[in-house]
Design an enzyme around this catalytic site. Structure first.
Site, PDB file in Angstrom:
ATOM      1  N   HIS A 110      -0.869  15.861   6.571  1.00 47.37           N
ATOM      2  CA  HIS A 110      -0.580  17.123   5.876  1.00 47.37           C
ATOM      3  C   HIS A 110       0.217  16.906   4.586  1.00 47.37           C
ATOM      4  CE1 HIS A 110       2.927  16.320   8.383  1.00 47.37           C
ATOM      5  NE2 HIS A 110       3.617  17.034   7.515  1.00 47.37           N
ATOM      6  N   CYS A 148       0.657   9.959   2.996  1.00 50.00           N
ATOM      7  CA  CYS A 148       1.474  10.930   3.717  1.00 50.00           C
ATOM      8  C   CYS A 148       2.498  11.464   2.717  1.00 50.00           C
ATOM      9  CB  CYS A 148       2.125  10.321   4.958  1.00 50.00           C
ATOM     10  SG  CYS A 148       3.365   9.040   4.660  1.00 50.00           S
ATOM     11  N   HIS A 159      -0.970 -11.278  -4.660  1.00 45.88           N
ATOM     12  CA  HIS A 159      -0.074 -12.279  -4.074  1.00 45.88           C
ATOM     13  C   HIS A 159      -0.019 -12.225  -2.557  1.00 45.88           C
ATOM     14  CE1 HIS A 159       2.561 -12.780  -7.934  1.00 45.88           C
ATOM     15  NE2 HIS A 159       1.274 -12.829  -8.195  1.00 45.88           N
ATOM     16  N   ARG A 169       0.571 -21.318  -3.418  1.00 44.60           N
ATOM     17  CA  ARG A 169       1.838 -20.744  -2.944  1.00 44.60           C
ATOM     18  C   ARG A 169       1.612 -19.417  -2.231  1.00 44.60           C
ATOM     19  NH1 ARG A 169       4.718 -17.513  -7.595  1.00 44.60           N
ATOM     20  NH2 ARG A 169       2.944 -17.174  -8.962  1.00 44.60           N
TER      21      ARG A 169
END
Length: 154
Positions: free
Chosen positions: A9, A66, A99, A134
Site C-alpha cells: 500500500h 513499500c 559490485h 575483488r
C-alpha cells in the site's frame, strides 16, 4: 530482462511509473501485485512473490516498493540467493549490481517521488555485475555466510 515487481500500500502509487521505466529501458516488467490498492496491505507477501519468481527463473531481477523500502528489503533478503538493496540515489542503484550482484531493488515511495523512482529503476536495470576479482571474491564470502550462517569460515 524480466523484472518481477511488487508493491504494498505504501508503494502502490509508484506502480505505473516503475513499469514504464522498465519498459523504456527495454525490459519486461512482471506484475506480481498488488493490482489494486485495497489488496496491497502486507509487504512480505509481495517480497515473497518477487523472490519466488527470481528463484524459479521466471525473472532475472526484481523491484519491490513499500513506504520506506526497508521492510521489503528485509523480507526479500530472507530468501536464499536473493541480494536486495534499498537505494534512493542512482549511484547506489547501479553500484549495488555492479559490485554486489544485487538482484532486487527496494524503494521507498514515501522517500522518493516518481521522477527519482524512474531514474533509480533505469540505473538498476541497466547495470551489470562487473565480475572483477575483488567483487567476485566478496560475493563468494557473502554466499558462504548465507549458506553457513554464523559458523561461516571466511
Amino acid at each position: 530482462m524480466r523484472i518481477a515487481c511488487g508493491f504494498d500500500h505504501g508503494g502502490f502509487d509508484l506502480r505505473e511509473t516503475i513499469f514504464a521505466a522498465i519498459r523504456a529501458a527495454g525490459h519486461e516488467p512482471i506484475d506480481l501485485g498488488a493490482t489494486e490498492l485495497a489488496e496491497a496491505d502486507d509487504y512480505p507477501d509481495f517480497a515473497l512473490a518477487v523472490t519466488r519468481a527470481i528463484r524459479a527463473g521466471d525473472a532475472e531481477r526484481g523491484v519491490l516498493v513499500c513506504g520506506s523500502g526497508a521492510g521489503v528489503a528485509v523480507a526479500a533478503t530472507k530468501v536464499e540467493g536473493i541480494r536486495a538493496a534499498m537505494a534512493h540515489d542512482t549511484y547506489t542503484a547501479a553500484q549495488c549490481v555492479e559490485h554486489d550482484a544485487v538482484n532486487v531493488l527496494a524503494l521507498g515511495a514515501r522517500v522518493i517521488g516518481p521522477v527519482i523512482a524512474e531514474e533509480l529503476v533505469t540505473a538498476f536495470v541497466n547495470a551489470e555485475f562487473t565480475g572483477e576479482e575483488r567483487h567476485a571474491r566478496r560475493l563468494a564470502k557473502v554466499e558462504k555466510i548465507e549458506r553457513d550462517g554464523l559458523g561461516a569460515e571466511l
